[in-house]
Motif scaffolding. Structure first.
Motif, mmCIF file in Angstrom:
data_model
loop_
_atom_site.group_PDB
_atom_site.id
_atom_site.type_symbol
_atom_site.label_atom_id
_atom_site.label_comp_id
_atom_site.label_asym_id
_atom_site.label_seq_id
_atom_site.Cartn_x
_atom_site.Cartn_y
_atom_site.Cartn_z
ATOM 1 N N ARG A 1 0.848 -1.200 0.000
ATOM 2 C CA ARG A 1 0.000 0.000 0.000
ATOM 3 C C ARG A 1 0.888 1.256 0.000
ATOM 4 N NH1 ARG A 1 -5.198 1.887 1.334
ATOM 5 N NH2 ARG A 1 -5.344 3.508 2.931
ATOM 6 N N HIS A 2 1.920 1.238 0.842
ATOM 7 C CA HIS A 2 2.854 2.359 0.869
ATOM 8 C C HIS A 2 3.580 2.507 -0.475
ATOM 9 C CE1 HIS A 2 2.057 3.050 5.006
ATOM 10 N NE2 HIS A 2 2.725 2.024 5.475
ATOM 11 N N THR A 3 3.873 1.383 -1.103
ATOM 12 C CA THR A 3 4.549 1.418 -2.402
ATOM 13 C C THR A 3 3.682 2.114 -3.441
ATOM 14 O OG1 THR A 3 5.809 -0.597 -1.925
ATOM 15 C CG2 THR A 3 5.531 -0.009 -4.244
ATOM 16 N N HIS A 4 2.412 1.760 -3.481
ATOM 17 C CA HIS A 4 1.479 2.375 -4.419
ATOM 18 C C HIS A 4 1.447 3.895 -4.234
ATOM 19 C CE1 HIS A 4 -2.192 2.452 -6.965
ATOM 20 N NE2 HIS A 4 -2.581 3.418 -6.146
ATOM 21 N N ALA A 5 1.284 4.321 -2.978
ATOM 22 C CA ALA A 5 1.194 5.752 -2.688
ATOM 23 C C ALA A 5 2.520 6.463 -2.940
ATOM 24 C CB ALA A 5 0.754 5.954 -1.240
ATOM 25 N N SER A 6 3.621 5.829 -2.560
ATOM 26 C CA SER A 6 4.932 6.454 -2.721
ATOM 27 C C SER A 6 5.287 6.645 -4.184
ATOM 28 C CB SER A 6 6.011 5.600 -2.031
ATOM 29 O OG SER A 6 5.778 5.511 -0.645
ATOM 30 N N GLN A 7 4.972 5.652 -5.007
ATOM 31 C CA GLN A 7 5.272 5.770 -6.436
ATOM 32 C C GLN A 7 4.444 6.890 -7.075
ATOM 33 O OE1 GLN A 7 7.681 4.400 -8.063
ATOM 34 N NE2 GLN A 7 8.353 2.987 -6.463
ATOM 35 N N LEU A 8 3.226 7.087 -6.602
ATOM 36 C CA LEU A 8 2.413 8.206 -7.092
ATOM 37 C C LEU A 8 3.003 9.537 -6.649
ATOM 38 C CD1 LEU A 8 -1.220 6.872 -6.469
ATOM 39 C CD2 LEU A 8 -0.056 7.111 -8.668
ATOM 40 N N ALA A 9 3.402 9.612 -5.369
ATOM 41 C CA ALA A 9 3.954 10.857 -4.833
ATOM 42 C C ALA A 9 5.232 11.250 -5.561
ATOM 43 C CB ALA A 9 4.225 10.709 -3.334
ATOM 44 N N MET A 10 6.068 10.264 -5.880
ATOM 45 C CA MET A 10 7.331 10.558 -6.556
ATOM 46 C C MET A 10 7.132 11.009 -7.999
ATOM 47 S SD MET A 10 10.052 7.769 -5.068
ATOM 48 C CE MET A 10 9.024 6.315 -5.319
ATOM 49 N N ARG A 11 5.917 10.822 -8.507
ATOM 50 C CA ARG A 11 5.591 11.304 -9.845
ATOM 51 C C ARG A 11 4.722 12.558 -9.788
ATOM 52 N NH1 ARG A 11 7.126 6.453 -9.669
ATOM 53 N NH2 ARG A 11 8.109 5.397 -11.433
ATOM 54 N N ASP A 12 4.754 13.205 -8.622
ATOM 55 C CA ASP A 12 4.086 14.496 -8.417
ATOM 56 C C ASP A 12 2.570 14.442 -8.576
ATOM 57 O OD1 ASP A 12 6.456 15.742 -7.798
ATOM 58 O OD2 ASP A 12 6.869 16.331 -9.861
ATOM 59 N N VAL A 13 1.972 13.294 -8.296
ATOM 60 C CA VAL A 13 0.514 13.234 -8.243
ATOM 61 C C VAL A 13 0.071 14.040 -7.021
ATOM 62 C CG1 VAL A 13 -1.478 11.716 -7.907
ATOM 63 C CG2 VAL A 13 0.424 10.980 -9.359
ATOM 64 N N PRO A 14 -0.909 14.934 -7.168
ATOM 65 C CA PRO A 14 -1.352 15.741 -6.019
ATOM 66 C C PRO A 14 -1.735 14.881 -4.821
ATOM 67 C CG PRO A 14 -2.309 16.582 -8.044
ATOM 68 C CD PRO A 14 -1.624 15.285 -8.408
ATOM 69 N N LEU A 15 -1.373 15.352 -3.632
ATOM 70 C CA LEU A 15 -1.632 14.582 -2.417
ATOM 71 C C LEU A 15 -3.122 14.338 -2.197
ATOM 72 C CD1 LEU A 15 0.994 16.117 0.028
ATOM 73 C CD2 LEU A 15 1.189 14.077 -1.399
ATOM 74 N N GLN A 16 -3.968 15.267 -2.624
ATOM 75 C CA GLN A 16 -5.409 15.081 -2.500
ATOM 76 C C GLN A 16 -5.872 13.890 -3.324
ATOM 77 O OE1 GLN A 16 -7.698 16.762 -0.497
ATOM 78 N NE2 GLN A 16 -9.009 15.084 -1.192
ATOM 79 N N VAL A 17 -5.287 13.713 -4.493
ATOM 80 C CA VAL A 17 -5.633 12.569 -5.349
ATOM 81 C C VAL A 17 -5.180 11.269 -4.702
ATOM 82 C CG1 VAL A 17 -5.204 11.487 -7.598
ATOM 83 C CG2 VAL A 17 -5.556 13.959 -7.447
ATOM 84 N N ILE A 18 -3.973 11.266 -4.135
ATOM 85 C CA ILE A 18 -3.471 10.070 -3.454
ATOM 86 C C ILE A 18 -4.351 9.726 -2.264
ATOM 87 C CG2 ILE A 18 -1.505 9.079 -2.223
ATOM 88 C CD1 ILE A 18 0.317 10.880 -3.876
ATOM 89 N N ALA A 19 -4.756 10.746 -1.507
ATOM 90 C CA ALA A 19 -5.628 10.518 -0.349
ATOM 91 C C ALA A 19 -6.940 9.879 -0.778
ATOM 92 C CB ALA A 19 -5.887 11.847 0.372
ATOM 93 N N GLN A 20 -7.511 10.353 -1.869
ATOM 94 C CA GLN A 20 -8.769 9.798 -2.364
ATOM 95 C C GLN A 20 -8.583 8.351 -2.823
ATOM 96 O OE1 GLN A 20 -10.895 12.379 -5.041
ATOM 97 N NE2 GLN A 20 -12.093 10.706 -5.906
ATOM 98 N N GLN A 21 -7.477 8.086 -3.494
ATOM 99 C CA GLN A 21 -7.195 6.730 -3.964
ATOM 100 C C GLN A 21 -7.065 5.748 -2.800
ATOM 101 O OE1 GLN A 21 -7.243 5.509 -6.945
ATOM 102 N NE2 GLN A 21 -5.531 4.151 -7.412
ATOM 103 N N LEU A 22 -6.459 6.202 -1.698
ATOM 104 C CA LEU A 22 -6.246 5.345 -0.532
ATOM 105 C C LEU A 22 -7.466 5.272 0.379
ATOM 106 C CD1 LEU A 22 -2.606 6.294 0.537
ATOM 107 C CD2 LEU A 22 -3.349 4.408 -0.920
ATOM 108 N N GLY A 23 -8.417 6.184 0.182
ATOM 109 C CA GLY A 23 -9.615 6.165 1.005
ATOM 110 C C GLY A 23 -9.537 7.016 2.250
ATOM 111 N N HIS A 24 -8.610 7.991 2.283
ATOM 112 C CA HIS A 24 -8.515 8.906 3.416
ATOM 113 C C HIS A 24 -9.455 10.087 3.199
ATOM 114 C CE1 HIS A 24 -5.263 6.652 5.064
ATOM 115 N NE2 HIS A 24 -4.443 6.916 4.066
ATOM 116 N N SER A 25 -10.037 10.574 4.282
ATOM 117 C CA SER A 25 -11.014 11.656 4.186
ATOM 118 C C SER A 25 -10.356 13.007 3.914
ATOM 119 C CB SER A 25 -11.849 11.738 5.466
ATOM 120 O OG SER A 25 -11.013 11.914 6.601
#
Length: 207
Positions: free
Chosen positions: A157-181
């Motif tokens: 799960r951390h790998t999925h999010a980290s790889q997105l973050a390292m490609r400058d995906v907005p944190l709000q998008v990552i939060a939505q993908q992971l299910g965080h409010s």
């Protein structure tokens, strides 16, 4: 504190005064989040037995928790939009997880021949994955893949999010993908992997 608030909201205690003003400890660093590089993820997948390989790939493509993946049925994959429906779980809210092209192909193959209500991820015996069933085989796969990091299923799960973050995906998008409010947890764990927006803007614009 969250448990105490739930007890108060559920009417188990009359007042929340005792802990309402309690503040977090200052200057406490976030725990170090372990994640896999792309080549490590590939080695891990190749080292897994067939049934574990499927659910590990599912985790890498979606960023879902183990408990969420074990509940996904064939009907939850929405081929027309390339998304997977995740039933209410830890966050208490359902969500849709977006797949890339590789993930879409994977879920299409994984759903072939399955009835609508059949779980996508099953053990080789045909039995559902249960609590902690993944731990021993994953540990063995990590060893066979010669990965020296401390890897458990949540690392995927951390790998999925980290790889997105390292490609400058907005944190709000990552939060939505992971299910965080909101983005608080994502900012705490993954913001350092993103390009610093302030620094980049200043360097690009300062004469």
């Amino acid at each position: 504190k969250a448990i105490l608030n739930k007890a108060y909201n559920d009417g188990k205690v009359a007042h929340d005064d005792a802990w309402r003003r309690v503040k977090p400890f200052p200057k406490v660093d976030a725990p170090r989040i372990e994640y896999l590089e792309i080549d490590e993820a590939k080695r891990l997948v190749n080292a897994c037995p067939t049934d574990l390989k499927q659910i590990v790939r599912g985790a890498l493509y979606t960023g879902c928790r183990y408990s969420e993946l074990t509940q996904i049925q064939a009907q939850d994959y929405r081929a027309n939009v390339g998304k997977v429906y995740i039933k209410p779980s830890k966050s208490g809210k359902p969500r849709y997880v977006t797949l890339n092209q590789e993930g879409v192909k994977f879920f299409e193959q994984a759903c072939l021949g399955k009835s609508a209500s059949e779980p996508i991820f099953l053990k080789e015996s045909g039995e559902p994955w249960g609590r902690s069933h993944q731990q021993r085989p994953l540990k063995a796969a990590v060893k066979n893949a010669r990965i020296t990091k401390d890897v458990n299923f949540h690392t995927l799960r951390h790998t999925h999010a980290s790889q997105l973050a390292m490609r400058d995906v907005p944190l709000q998008v990552i939060a939505q993908q992971l299910g965080h409010s909101d983005t608080r947890i994502v900012e705490k764990h993954y913001a350092h992997l993103s390009t610093d927006y302030v620094s980049t803007t200043i360097r690009d614009n300062f004469p």
